[in-house]
Design an enzyme around this catalytic site. Structure first.
Site, PDB file in Angstrom:
ATOM      1  CB  CYS A  13      -0.908  -0.011   1.225  1.00 46.61           C
ATOM      2  SG  CYS A  13      -1.779   1.542   1.459  1.00 46.61           S
ATOM      3  CB  CYS A  16       0.945   1.249   4.365  1.00 49.49           C
ATOM      4  SG  CYS A  16      -0.639   0.791   5.090  1.00 49.49           S
ATOM      5  CG  ASP A  39      -2.834  14.888  -4.440  1.00 45.37           C
ATOM      6  OD1 ASP A  39      -3.751  14.147  -4.017  1.00 45.37           O
ATOM      7  OD2 ASP A  39      -2.275  14.714  -5.556  1.00 45.37           O
ATOM      8  CG  HIS A  55      -4.425  -0.425   5.075  1.00 45.18           C
ATOM      9  ND1 HIS A  55      -3.876   0.091   3.932  1.00 45.18           N
ATOM     10  CD2 HIS A  55      -5.477  -1.183   4.683  1.00 45.18           C
ATOM     11  CE1 HIS A  55      -4.562  -0.332   2.890  1.00 45.18           C
ATOM     12  NE2 HIS A  55      -5.538  -1.120   3.316  1.00 45.18           N
ATOM     13  N   GLY A  99     -13.685   7.257  -8.495  1.00 46.32           N
ATOM     14  CA  GLY A  99     -12.362   7.827  -8.741  1.00 46.32           C
ATOM     15  C   GLY A  99     -11.317   7.493  -7.697  1.00 46.32           C
ATOM     16  CB  THR A 101      -6.357   6.012  -7.847  1.00 43.95           C
ATOM     17  OG1 THR A 101      -5.867   7.124  -7.095  1.00 43.95           O
ATOM     18  CG2 THR A 101      -7.222   6.514  -9.002  1.00 43.95           C
ATOM     19  CG  HIS A 104      -4.038   3.901   3.575  1.00 48.32           C
ATOM     20  ND1 HIS A 104      -3.011   3.230   4.217  1.00 48.32           N
ATOM     21  CD2 HIS A 104      -4.455   4.849   4.453  1.00 48.32           C
ATOM     22  CE1 HIS A 104      -2.815   3.751   5.420  1.00 48.32           C
ATOM     23  NE2 HIS A 104      -3.693   4.744   5.589  1.00 48.32           N
ATOM     24  CG  HIS A 106      -6.842   9.302   0.393  1.00 41.77           C
ATOM     25  ND1 HIS A 106      -6.915   7.983  -0.017  1.00 41.77           N
ATOM     26  CD2 HIS A 106      -7.159  10.052  -0.676  1.00 41.77           C
ATOM     27  CE1 HIS A 106      -7.257   7.948  -1.288  1.00 41.77           C
ATOM     28  NE2 HIS A 106      -7.423   9.191  -1.728  1.00 41.77           N
ATOM     29  CG  HIS A 108      -8.759  14.243  -2.083  1.00 35.24           C
ATOM     30  ND1 HIS A 108      -7.722  14.303  -2.994  1.00 35.24           N
ATOM     31  CD2 HIS A 108      -9.241  12.981  -2.144  1.00 35.24           C
ATOM     32  CE1 HIS A 108      -7.586  13.122  -3.578  1.00 35.24           C
ATOM     33  NE2 HIS A 108      -8.501  12.299  -3.088  1.00 35.24           N
TER      34      HIS A 108
HETATM   35  P1  5GP Z   1      -7.875   9.089  -4.871  1.00 36.47           P
HETATM   36  O1  5GP Z   1      -7.985   9.193  -6.372  1.00 36.47           O
HETATM   37  O2  5GP Z   1      -7.606   7.666  -4.434  1.00 36.47           O
HETATM   38  O3  5GP Z   1      -8.989   9.743  -4.127  1.00 36.47           O
HETATM   39  O4  5GP Z   1      -6.631   9.984  -4.503  1.00 36.47           O
HETATM   40  C1  5GP Z   1      -5.317   9.555  -4.490  1.00 36.47           C
HETATM   41  C2  5GP Z   1      -4.487  10.807  -4.511  1.00 36.47           C
HETATM   42  O5  5GP Z   1      -3.198  10.479  -4.092  1.00 36.47           O
HETATM   43  C3  5GP Z   1      -4.363  11.457  -5.909  1.00 36.47           C
HETATM   44  O6  5GP Z   1      -4.852  12.787  -5.850  1.00 36.47           O
HETATM   45  C4  5GP Z   1      -2.875  11.372  -6.209  1.00 36.47           C
HETATM   46  O7  5GP Z   1      -2.404  12.528  -6.875  1.00 36.47           O
HETATM   47  C5  5GP Z   1      -2.258  11.218  -4.826  1.00 36.47           C
HETATM   48  N1  5GP Z   1      -1.041  10.427  -4.800  1.00 36.47           N
HETATM   49  C6  5GP Z   1      -0.850   9.199  -5.359  1.00 36.47           C
HETATM   50  N2  5GP Z   1       0.389   8.766  -5.107  1.00 36.47           N
HETATM   51  C7  5GP Z   1       0.982   9.729  -4.350  1.00 36.47           C
HETATM   52  C8  5GP Z   1       2.282   9.851  -3.768  1.00 36.47           C
HETATM   53  O8  5GP Z   1       3.135   8.968  -3.874  1.00 36.47           O
HETATM   54  N3  5GP Z   1       2.539  10.980  -3.059  1.00 36.47           N
HETATM   55  C9  5GP Z   1       1.614  11.985  -2.923  1.00 36.47           C
HETATM   56  N4  5GP Z   1       1.982  13.064  -2.215  1.00 36.47           N
HETATM   57  N5  5GP Z   1       0.382  11.901  -3.446  1.00 36.47           N
HETATM   58  C10 5GP Z   1       0.080  10.788  -4.156  1.00 36.47           C
HETATM   59 ZN    ZN Z   2      -2.334   1.386   3.660  1.00 36.56          ZN
END
Ligand code: 5GP
Ligand code: ZN
Length: 120
Positions: A13, A16, A39, A55, A99, A101, A104, A106, A108
């Protein structure tokens, strides 16, 4: 801000691994329960992710931990106050269709831009 170094809870992950300090991140806040970092691909002038250290897959799972969910919202509010004028949007993408991706949980925190009336 200093990174903690510990074995990631789930080595597959990415968040993680960020929590464990294995992958670097630009942290703006951390405590025993959560970390918050910028981000990688910001969608707003302020775009910070608030991530529980523990997690779980998504906000549906986090709903089983109401105190932790409340803490995530408090940290989001604090980050928005420090980084912008205190107003913010809080978004949990939940499931691939919505959306998500990174699986884990989180939040925004999006701030620093005036939205048009009715804009999402
Ligand atoms: P999701 O699409 O799952 O809601 O958001 C995942 C977010 O994590 C995306 O906005 C993406 O830009 C951010 N993200 C993915 N990998 C990394 C990373 O390694 N570091 C940081 N700082 N953000 C990441
Ligand atoms: Zn995780």
């Amino acid at each position: 801000m200093g990174e903690t170094t510990a074995a990631p809870l789930d080595p597959d992950c990415i968040f993680c691994r960020i929590v464990a300090g294995e992958i670097p991140s630009d942290r703006v806040y951390e405590d025993d329960e959560v970390i918050a970092f910028r981000d990688l691909a910001p969608k707003a002038p302020v775009h910070v992710l608030v991530v529980p250290r523990e997690h779980s897959r998504d906000v549906r799972a986090l709903a089983e931990r109401p105190a932790l969910l409340a803490h995530v919202t408090r940290v989001a509010s604090q980050v928005a106050a420090e980084e912008s004028d205190g107003d913010f949007r809080l978004l949990f993408n939940t499931g691939p269709t919505a959306g998500q991706t990174v699986f884990h949980v989180h939040a925004h925190v999006l701030a620093g831009r005036t939205l048009a009336e009715g804009e999402l």
